[in-house]
Design a protein around this motif. Sequence first.
Motif, PDB file in Angstrom:
ATOM      1  N   SER A 244       7.495 -63.617 -39.867  1.00  0.00           N
ATOM      2  CA  SER A 244       6.575 -63.438 -40.987  1.00  0.00           C
ATOM      3  C   SER A 244       5.746 -64.698 -41.185  1.00  0.00           C
ATOM      4  O   SER A 244       6.255 -65.813 -41.085  1.00  0.00           O
ATOM      5  CB  SER A 244       7.369 -63.147 -42.259  1.00  0.00           C
ATOM      6  OG  SER A 244       6.521 -63.271 -43.384  1.00  0.00           O
ATOM      7  N   GLU A 245       4.473 -64.511 -41.488  1.00  0.00           N
ATOM      8  CA  GLU A 245       3.593 -65.648 -41.749  1.00  0.00           C
ATOM      9  C   GLU A 245       3.854 -66.197 -43.154  1.00  0.00           C
ATOM     10  O   GLU A 245       3.191 -67.125 -43.592  1.00  0.00           O
ATOM     11  CB  GLU A 245       2.124 -65.253 -41.551  1.00  0.00           C
ATOM     12  CG  GLU A 245       1.615 -64.137 -42.459  1.00  0.00           C
ATOM     13  CD  GLU A 245       2.045 -62.735 -42.006  1.00  0.00           C
ATOM     14  OE1 GLU A 245       2.719 -62.629 -40.966  1.00  0.00           O
ATOM     15  OE2 GLU A 245       1.716 -61.767 -42.695  1.00  0.00           O
ATOM     16  N   LEU A 246       4.824 -65.591 -43.844  1.00  0.00           N
ATOM     17  CA  LEU A 246       5.206 -66.094 -45.166  1.00  0.00           C
ATOM     18  C   LEU A 246       6.651 -66.588 -45.146  1.00  0.00           C
ATOM     19  O   LEU A 246       7.285 -66.751 -46.190  1.00  0.00           O
ATOM     20  CB  LEU A 246       5.062 -64.971 -46.214  1.00  0.00           C
ATOM     21  CG  LEU A 246       3.694 -64.272 -46.280  1.00  0.00           C
ATOM     22  CD1 LEU A 246       3.722 -63.153 -47.314  1.00  0.00           C
ATOM     23  CD2 LEU A 246       2.593 -65.261 -46.612  1.00  0.00           C
ATOM     24  N   SER A 247       7.181 -66.823 -43.949  1.00  0.00           N
ATOM     25  CA  SER A 247       8.622 -67.035 -43.807  1.00  0.00           C
ATOM     26  C   SER A 247       9.148 -68.250 -44.568  1.00  0.00           C
ATOM     27  O   SER A 247      10.295 -68.270 -44.997  1.00  0.00           O
ATOM     28  CB  SER A 247       8.987 -67.162 -42.327  1.00  0.00           C
ATOM     29  OG  SER A 247       8.492 -68.386 -41.807  1.00  0.00           O
ATOM     30  N   GLY A 248       8.320 -69.265 -44.729  1.00  0.00           N
ATOM     31  CA  GLY A 248       8.802 -70.476 -45.383  1.00  0.00           C
ATOM     32  C   GLY A 248       9.286 -70.246 -46.805  1.00  0.00           C
ATOM     33  O   GLY A 248      10.089 -71.029 -47.326  1.00  0.00           O
ATOM     34  N   ASN A 249       8.827 -69.178 -47.414  1.00  0.00           N
ATOM     35  CA  ASN A 249       9.249 -68.924 -48.791  1.00  0.00           C
ATOM     36  C   ASN A 249      10.747 -68.682 -48.913  1.00  0.00           C
ATOM     37  O   ASN A 249      11.322 -68.892 -49.984  1.00  0.00           O
ATOM     38  CB  ASN A 249       8.475 -67.733 -49.362  1.00  0.00           C
ATOM     39  CG  ASN A 249       7.007 -68.063 -49.523  1.00  0.00           C
ATOM     40  OD1 ASN A 249       6.647 -68.935 -50.294  1.00  0.00           O
ATOM     41  ND2 ASN A 249       6.159 -67.398 -48.748  1.00  0.00           N
TER      42      ASN A 249
ATOM     43  N   HIS B 145      -5.894 -64.138 -44.079  1.00  0.00           N
ATOM     44  CA  HIS B 145      -5.514 -64.514 -45.443  1.00  0.00           C
ATOM     45  C   HIS B 145      -4.057 -64.125 -45.668  1.00  0.00           C
ATOM     46  O   HIS B 145      -3.769 -63.170 -46.387  1.00  0.00           O
ATOM     47  CB  HIS B 145      -6.422 -63.795 -46.452  1.00  0.00           C
ATOM     48  CG  HIS B 145      -7.867 -63.972 -46.171  1.00  0.00           C
ATOM     49  ND1 HIS B 145      -8.543 -65.121 -46.496  1.00  0.00           N
ATOM     50  CD2 HIS B 145      -8.764 -63.175 -45.550  1.00  0.00           C
ATOM     51  CE1 HIS B 145      -9.808 -65.007 -46.101  1.00  0.00           C
ATOM     52  NE2 HIS B 145      -9.960 -63.851 -45.525  1.00  0.00           N
ATOM     53  N   PRO B 146      -3.156 -64.871 -45.026  1.00  0.00           N
ATOM     54  CA  PRO B 146      -1.763 -64.432 -44.987  1.00  0.00           C
ATOM     55  C   PRO B 146      -1.144 -64.164 -46.363  1.00  0.00           C
ATOM     56  O   PRO B 146      -0.419 -63.183 -46.528  1.00  0.00           O
ATOM     57  CB  PRO B 146      -1.039 -65.575 -44.262  1.00  0.00           C
ATOM     58  CG  PRO B 146      -2.021 -66.702 -44.165  1.00  0.00           C
ATOM     59  CD  PRO B 146      -3.387 -66.104 -44.269  1.00  0.00           C
TER      60      PRO B 146
END
Lengths: 811, 157, 463
Positions: free
Chosen positions: A186-191, A385-386
């Motif tokens: 996921s391009e939001l994985s750091g969350n 715009h991830p």
Amino acid sequence: MLNIEIDGKALEVEHGSTIIDAADKAGIPIPRFCYHPKLSVAANCRMCLVQVEKFNKPLPACATPVADGMKIFTRSKSAIEAQKSVMEFLLINHPLDCPICDQGGECDLQDIAVAYGTSGSRYTEEKRVVFNKNIGPLVSTDMTRCIQCTRCVRFLKEVGGMMELGMVGRGEHAEITAYVDKSVNSELSGNIIDLCPVGALTSKPFRYSARSWELTRRPSIAPHDGLGSHIEVHVKDNKVMRVLPREKESINECWLSDRDRFSYEGLNSPDRLKVPMIKHNGAWVETDWKTALEFAAGQIKDITNEHGSEALGVLVSPNSTMEEGYLAKKLADGLGCGNVDYRLRQTDFRLDGKRQGTPWMGINIHEIEELDRILVIGSNLRNEHPLLAQRFRKAVANGAELSVISPLDNDPLMDIAHKVIVRPNDMVNVLGQILKAMSGLQRLSLCLPASLNQLLEEIKVRPNTQAIAESMAGHGKDYDLVAPKVGIFLGNMALSDPRFTEMYSMAEAIGGISGAKGGILPAAANSTGMHMMGVMPSSTGMHARAMLEVPRKAYLIVNIEPELDCQHAALAKVAMAKAECVVALTAFKSQALENADVLLPIAPFTETSGTFMSMEGRVQSFTAVAKPLAECRPAWKVLRVLANTLGLQGFDYETSEQVKEAIFSGEKPSAVVWRSLNNNLKELVEIQVNIKHDGLQRIGEVPQYESDPIVRRSPPLQKTKYNIKPMARMCASQLEVLGLVEGDNVLVKQDKGSAVLTVKLDNHVAKGCVRVAAAHEDTIGLGDLMGDITVEKLSVEQLQAHTKASMEARA
Amino acid sequence: MLSQQAIEKIDYELTKYPADQRIAAVMSALRIVQTERGWLSKESITDVSQYLRIPEIAALEVAGFYNMYDLSPVGQYKITVCTNISCMLRDSDEIVDHLKAKLGVGFNEVTADGKFCLKEGECMGACGGAPLMTVNNHTMHEFLTTEKVDAILEELK
Amino acid sequence: MTTTISAQIPTPANSYEAGKPVMTDLNGQTLLCLRTLAEENPASLETYIKLGGYSALKRIVSEKTKATDIITQVKTSGLRGRGGAGFPTGLKWSFMPRYFDGVKYLVCNSDEGEPGTFKDRDIIRYNPHQLIEGMAIAAYTLGARVGYNYIHGEIWQDYEIFEAALHEAKAAGYLGENLFGTNFCFDLYAVHGYGAYICGEETALIESIEGKKGQPRFKPPFPASYGVFGKPTNVNNTESYASIPWIMQHGGEAFAALGVPNSGGTKLFSVSGHVGKPGNYEVKMGTPFTELLEMAGGVWKGRKLKAVIPGGPSTPVMPASAIMGATMDYEGLSKARSSLGAGSMIVMDETTCMVKALHRLSYFFYEESCGQCTPCREGTGWVYRVITRIVNGKGKMEDLDLLTDVSNNISGRTICALGEAAATPVLSFIKHFRPEFEYYIQHGKSMVESQIDAVVDGKAEPK
């Protein structure tokens, strides 16, 4: 409203609130691990058990809805007993070695254990050990520390849109894991690092590099996409150690895209330019600022004196601050040069002078989730715009119908109601069909201007475009919406297309008929701001594309790597090579700046103050979080001194705030923005809807981790699966037409340039298109991002000849 | 790739659920594929998840939760002996000891010839027939004695 | 009121006396849910129809009997949930929303996995059509369009019997579209578990039907408002549904009259462990324990009774002295400080080591905990490890208080009832048999086994 009582405090709360909502609002602390306001309620950690009058068992505050008259006790004997017992259970299998844990000092479990734990453990049996998983280059795992709260699982599924982690096994053996040997992509994985209440998931790049209490936390604004996420930069010894989200509900909520979170690693790149450099007889020589600036000013002055001010071209990155853009523009003005532009990846400038104001996204970011009908034109949302994509995901989860028109069929990880995947050229016709269908829908008894009607005459509406039109008009499967909230958005692929004007005009007309909000989704952190300040050519000046097509004698380039950041890489390369002088303000040394003559080391966003204006028109200033590296200087200062050196008047700014003041003429920024933002056209531009276009078209997407110089230098981002060498990607039927198979080597050509690439089967690409990523050294010989392209199969001998030739060229 | 027979069987199971709930058939689909292939390899789970159009991890979660699915090879015959209270009271330990001695393996081990695997089972809901065991999940043998176990093993050989 | 329906029951086309309940006596049992048991092919549709099967469904559907009337009958019958909780079935039915825009579901819980429980299996394999009819009547009453019978995976052969019965019933026009020429439609499917005790919990079972791990949901919302696929769902136990056709044939009062106050009808008791004839026995509610024990062949090998777990391990164990005088019904067992549960009698004779019995049960709960919520995930492992240590001769006296404390900390703090279920055996075993545990800790070996060894060695007289 309901009347309840928590710990004797009378409260009035909304219907449907849970106990934890009510307590949080009232500032009454209830310990929790699994609960997160942005995720579904799991009620599995049991840490938030509270006593409720008339119930003989403690209830989880996170999952218990309040009822009128409810009396809740969060600190009663029974509540405390329950909470303490849960804490004891959580700790029996959790390592008690906080001093060696990376989460130490910022660990929820550690904090709550201080309040609810005991000094010793009654557990004397063997402790559980869980093997660590490798889930990619961004997130580090220490799974023995996991307390199975499943926040990470729920985040990826609910917010990220794809279930990439699961809890496998049962009972005590249940482990959080990705599928067998897969990573989390996921391009939001750091969350999930932020969400993890313990040290099970931590940041891989940051791991063991600092303790949380050693870090200075400073607020800033994310410098990549146009969202304008609020970030908190953590600094130790003047070095950026990590970036975390700063909560801003209306923008990034509590999230951050991986690009915004991990790009900081690029700031510490060995590529950083530390001192000014001048090219002497083809070799780079370090020098001091005075010499460098005088040299640069002298060159610019000589060339403009000799060839006229139009011999200069000024190119500014849309990732630069408003202050930098303003001063670059002012400097060009001062020299009488009209060749200024920030629109580096645009090719169609026919709308210049036809707009009523500054184009923007046409809606507030948080309003996206309230839309009923959405049309996205030419955007690979997750790539461009991830984090914004996540708002669209929420809208769809709330019941919105999403329609997509694009040459790429990439999964946005949300349900698409209707889609048309066609060549970029045909997108115009598709939009025409939708417009025609909409004007024909009885509900919309609106007429189009005669000129448009004429254009649409020959267009034939097909069932799929009819379906989109009906969706936009509010027709529904189960019921029709009388006044649907509609949003129409044009993305990067539309913005870079040679027929952007047609697409925009059609979209505007559709928007007019359907009462839609929307506009463009500006690609970069400050695209909107640059446009508003007019960092664009004068009426007689040249736009970004023209400045490269008709090479200038001198260039002033701010914060760009020309071949990687411009629409037409080959043109950019040639133009820079031909120029007598290229003055580059840059934070990095770069192969792409080999043709420059002066390199002026500027401070990246963390080392300067400045302002970005987001896609929704929010003007957000930030200050430096660290001192500039070595001899680096804020670009606004460099531009000011360069102007001074050039002998220009009106460059007396002492601070970036003074520059900002000048930009807004002393007015409140929001007032200026309010007047300026406007997506309407003054007049209908002459367009053609029905142009046939044969031949292959390139889809020159800019991969998200290649989007700007900082991102390109972040090793962890470069290690993700998104960092793939450019290939010639085509769908199966296109491969068949060309007689190619996956793995073939091909020569792709655009204009005079070419590249040797490997063929890759990619059924997400529309027929008639070749997807060739841009902003990569392998494709800097190519031309327009969205232009004609040819593909020839290479034999082994030809391939060898090409390889040899390119080796020689490099040598 | 799923076999044609497996696809037909899974398609039958899919008829039991609404069209937008293909994931509901994952229990049966995993069972069908395991019955056909002996155990559930990573590839098998991927095959099932692709056919049902669900995330692989969702299929793995299910396969890893229910203990009749085998995520490692179990030989030709998996013998699962219930040792829970009702069976224990009727000497299931004796049956287990007998099987261990006879097969020369412990729990969760496969015989050297790849023929048998012995597993300890939880309550199978047939305690009236204790002690009992199942062979390959789907055949139950009740009222076991060591002689009866010998006869069953003989038949399987 | 109770006679409005039973009065309409036609005389069965067989030799039974008109109006007399159709039931067979088999070794002193009162066969109602297992009424086909004495027949040649008990599971066949032919047999079931011969005994008056499907007549209640046909009558109700054809005559468009009011749902409220049916619910009233079920309430009158005193039928309580046979899965263990004993919640009044009629009341549960009244919770289902009557008006709902969309599909409502009916679910039968045949996921018997509580040790000692195997009654539903016999209904499924010997009398599946009565269950089908009961579910169809419930579907008609509650407006459910689709039903699922979730069957324990380990009894695979019985799952197949039920699937065959479904096809038979559908072919005969008892399931499917427009039944009996009316607009009533009901599709019923068999689905299976595959080895997870927790799926016997209704919300875990629903998750499992949906193709997920069997992790219980937090309640509320209850299945009646948010069940299968998020739709209103009624979940009952197999035996509960199987009781419905008889109730609708003979009236709620007749059913209630079979049992005792607050425990209407008959009940299937699964008797296992140390008895001469383990198996299922369907008897009237209120039957004395001694009678049931005798029916099951008494304590085996002529030994003495030591203890009984009356309703599966999640009900407190009872020493012989406590159960001998008890009657088998909800109140009878609750008065004797235990609970009827699912009617799963695990009988233990004098040779049973209670420490080892608890050890096995604690392993079961440890093994079957779904892992979702903290107290159960962590606590069941803790309890199991401590008891293992005791069994291995390394116990400490304070372990007994620790076990009690940890079990109390699990109980009542979990999402589902498995927490209580796991705590109950620990608490009740230690409470009733503490000296045995203390002996084990002091001597590092089992008291009972030491006594047996002593007898074998000729050093002591048998008790």
